[in-house]
Each structure stands twice: as C-alpha cells, then as structure tokens.
Write a protein that holds these residues in place. Structure first.
Motif, short mmCIF file in Angstrom:
data_model
loop_
_atom_site.label_atom_id
_atom_site.label_comp_id
_atom_site.label_asym_id
_atom_site.label_seq_id
_atom_site.Cartn_x
_atom_site.Cartn_y
_atom_site.Cartn_z
N ARG A 44 0.84 -1.20 0.00
CA ARG A 44 0.00 0.00 0.00
C ARG A 44 0.88 1.26 0.00
NH1 ARG A 44 -5.33 -1.13 1.81
NH2 ARG A 44 -5.56 1.08 2.26
N ASP A 45 0.28 2.37 -0.42
CA ASP A 45 0.95 3.66 -0.31
C ASP A 45 1.07 4.03 1.16
OD1 ASP A 45 1.33 4.15 -3.02
OD2 ASP A 45 -0.65 5.05 -3.25
N SER A 46 1.96 4.96 1.44
CA SER A 46 2.10 5.40 2.82
C SER A 46 0.84 6.18 3.23
CB SER A 46 3.33 6.28 2.99
OG SER A 46 3.11 7.54 2.40
N PRO A 47 0.50 6.13 4.52
CA PRO A 47 -0.68 6.88 4.96
C PRO A 47 -0.56 8.38 4.71
CG PRO A 47 0.08 5.42 6.70
CD PRO A 47 1.07 5.35 5.59
N ARG A 48 0.64 8.90 4.79
CA ARG A 48 0.85 10.33 4.56
C ARG A 48 0.55 10.70 3.11
NH1 ARG A 48 5.71 13.84 6.84
NH2 ARG A 48 5.06 15.81 5.97
N PHE A 49 1.03 9.87 2.18
CA PHE A 49 0.77 10.12 0.77
C PHE A 49 -0.73 10.04 0.48
CE2 PHE A 49 0.14 8.72 -3.60
CZ PHE A 49 0.82 9.71 -4.28
N ALA A 59 -5.97 6.16 4.09
CA ALA A 59 -4.91 6.45 5.07
C ALA A 59 -5.29 5.91 6.44
CB ALA A 59 -4.65 7.95 5.14
N GLU A 60 -6.54 6.09 6.83
CA GLU A 60 -7.01 5.56 8.12
C GLU A 60 -6.92 4.03 8.15
OE1 GLU A 60 -10.95 7.09 8.43
OE2 GLU A 60 -10.28 9.07 9.10
N THR A 61 -7.32 3.39 7.05
CA THR A 61 -7.26 1.93 6.97
C THR A 61 -5.83 1.44 7.08
OG1 THR A 61 -9.21 1.95 5.54
CG2 THR A 61 -7.90 -0.06 5.56
N THR A 62 -4.91 2.11 6.40
CA THR A 62 -3.50 1.71 6.45
C THR A 62 -2.94 1.87 7.86
OG1 THR A 62 -3.21 2.41 4.16
CG2 THR A 62 -1.23 2.11 5.44
N ILE A 63 -3.28 2.95 8.54
CA ILE A 63 -2.80 3.16 9.91
C ILE A 63 -3.35 2.09 10.83
CG2 ILE A 63 -2.90 4.72 11.89
CD1 ILE A 63 -2.77 7.05 9.87
N LYS A 64 -4.62 1.74 10.67
CA LYS A 64 -5.21 0.68 11.49
C LYS A 64 -4.52 -0.65 11.26
CE LYS A 64 -9.78 2.78 11.77
NZ LYS A 64 -11.19 2.69 11.36
N GLN A 65 -4.22 -0.97 10.01
CA GLN A 65 -3.52 -2.23 9.70
C GLN A 65 -2.11 -2.23 10.30
OE1 GLN A 65 -3.69 -2.57 5.46
NE2 GLN A 65 -5.73 -3.50 5.47
N LEU A 66 -1.43 -1.09 10.24
CA LEU A 66 -0.09 -1.01 10.82
C LEU A 66 -0.13 -1.19 12.33
CD1 LEU A 66 1.40 1.94 8.75
CD2 LEU A 66 2.06 -0.46 8.63
N CYS A 67 -1.15 -0.63 12.97
CA CYS A 67 -1.29 -0.78 14.42
C CYS A 67 -1.53 -2.24 14.79
CB CYS A 67 -2.42 0.09 14.96
SG CYS A 67 -2.03 1.85 14.94
N LYS A 68 -2.35 -2.95 14.01
CA LYS A 68 -2.59 -4.37 14.26
C LYS A 68 -1.30 -5.17 14.09
CE LYS A 68 -7.45 -5.03 13.19
NZ LYS A 68 -8.41 -5.66 12.27
N MET A 69 -0.54 -4.87 13.04
CA MET A 69 0.70 -5.61 12.79
C MET A 69 1.73 -5.35 13.89
SD MET A 69 1.09 -5.41 8.60
CE MET A 69 2.55 -4.53 8.74
N ASN A 70 1.69 -4.18 14.50
CA ASN A 70 2.63 -3.84 15.56
C ASN A 70 2.15 -4.26 16.94
OD1 ASN A 70 4.60 -2.71 13.93
ND2 ASN A 70 3.56 -0.73 13.88
N GLY A 71 1.03 -5.00 17.00
CA GLY A 71 0.56 -5.53 18.27
C GLY A 71 -0.22 -4.54 19.12
N LYS A 72 -0.69 -3.46 18.55
CA LYS A 72 -1.45 -2.46 19.30
C LYS A 72 -2.94 -2.77 19.34
CE LYS A 72 2.17 0.08 19.92
NZ LYS A 72 2.84 0.14 21.18
N GLY A 73 -3.37 -3.78 18.59
CA GLY A 73 -4.78 -4.14 18.57
C GLY A 73 -5.59 -3.21 17.69
N ASP A 74 -6.90 -3.23 17.90
CA ASP A 74 -7.79 -2.35 17.13
C ASP A 74 -7.73 -0.93 17.69
OD1 ASP A 74 -8.65 -4.35 15.44
OD2 ASP A 74 -10.27 -4.96 16.79
N VAL A 75 -7.32 -0.02 16.87
CA VAL A 75 -7.20 1.38 17.27
C VAL A 75 -8.22 2.18 16.49
CG1 VAL A 75 -5.65 3.37 17.32
CG2 VAL A 75 -4.74 1.09 17.72
N GLU A 76 -8.95 3.01 17.17
CA GLU A 76 -9.92 3.88 16.50
C GLU A 76 -9.22 5.18 16.12
OE1 GLU A 76 -13.19 4.58 14.54
OE2 GLU A 76 -12.89 2.76 15.71
N ILE A 77 -9.25 5.50 14.83
CA ILE A 77 -8.56 6.70 14.37
C ILE A 77 -9.46 7.44 13.40
CG2 ILE A 77 -7.40 5.51 12.49
CD1 ILE A 77 -5.00 7.34 13.04
#
Length: 112
Positions: A44-49, A59-77
C-alpha cells in the motif's frame, strides 16, 4: 533492498554463468525477480501520501492495519479531511509537505 538484490544477482551469476553463459544469466534475472512485481501490487501507499492525495479513508485503513501488525490491537482513528486546495500531490503540495516535516533540513532541493 538494493543490497539484497545485488547479493541475489551475484548468487544467480555464480550458478548460471558456467553452464549457460551470459545469455542464461540475462534470462534468469527477470525470472528470479518476477515475484517482486506481485509484491508491488500488494504494498500500500504510505498513509501520509494517501492523506495528502485526498484519500483519507485509505490512510485511516493503512494506519489501522499497521497498528494491528505492531501488536497495538484495534485502534480507532479519525483523520481530519484534507482541504480541497491541497488535493493532489503537485510540486507546491510536495514542497509544503517537506517544509512541514520535522526531520527536513532548512534547505530543500527540488528536481524539475
């Protein structure tokens, strides 16, 4: 990534050059790196782009996926909508993005 590609090319050359010559080497390189084309379609493209291109939901979807991959769980953004004047990443927008970035130096070089 560049160093990995050079290393793999060297290994392919080691095993292919002796029995098949340079023509075999030239044919084997695209075959060996063809999975990279498939991977490019999955990245995917970067969330900033996405954000500055006006694709706020992506961008929100990408950030949520990154948070899940980093073990932060479901994050509301919820990101703010981009004003209409900054849609698209043209030269002026790119320059403004670079100016707003904290890690850029005082001088920004733009290539035309």
């Amino acid at each position: 990534a560049w160093g990995v590609g050079v290393s793999i090319s060297g290994a392919i050359a080691y095993f292919v050059m002796e029995p098949y010559g340079w023509r075999g080497f030239v044919l084997s390189i695209p075959i060996a790196f063809s999975p990279c084309i498939i991977l490019l379609a999955c990245i995917r493209d970067s969330p900033r782009f996405d954000y500055y291109s006006g694709k706020v939901e992506e961008a929100e979807t990408t950030i949520k996926q990154l948070c899940k991959m980093n073990g932060k769980g479901d994050v509301e953004i919820k990101l703010k909508e981009v004003p209409v004047s900054t849609h698209g990443v043209g030269l002026a927008t790119t320059y403004r993005i670079l100016q707003e970035t904290a890690n850029t130096r005082n001088t920004v070089f733009l290539i035309f």
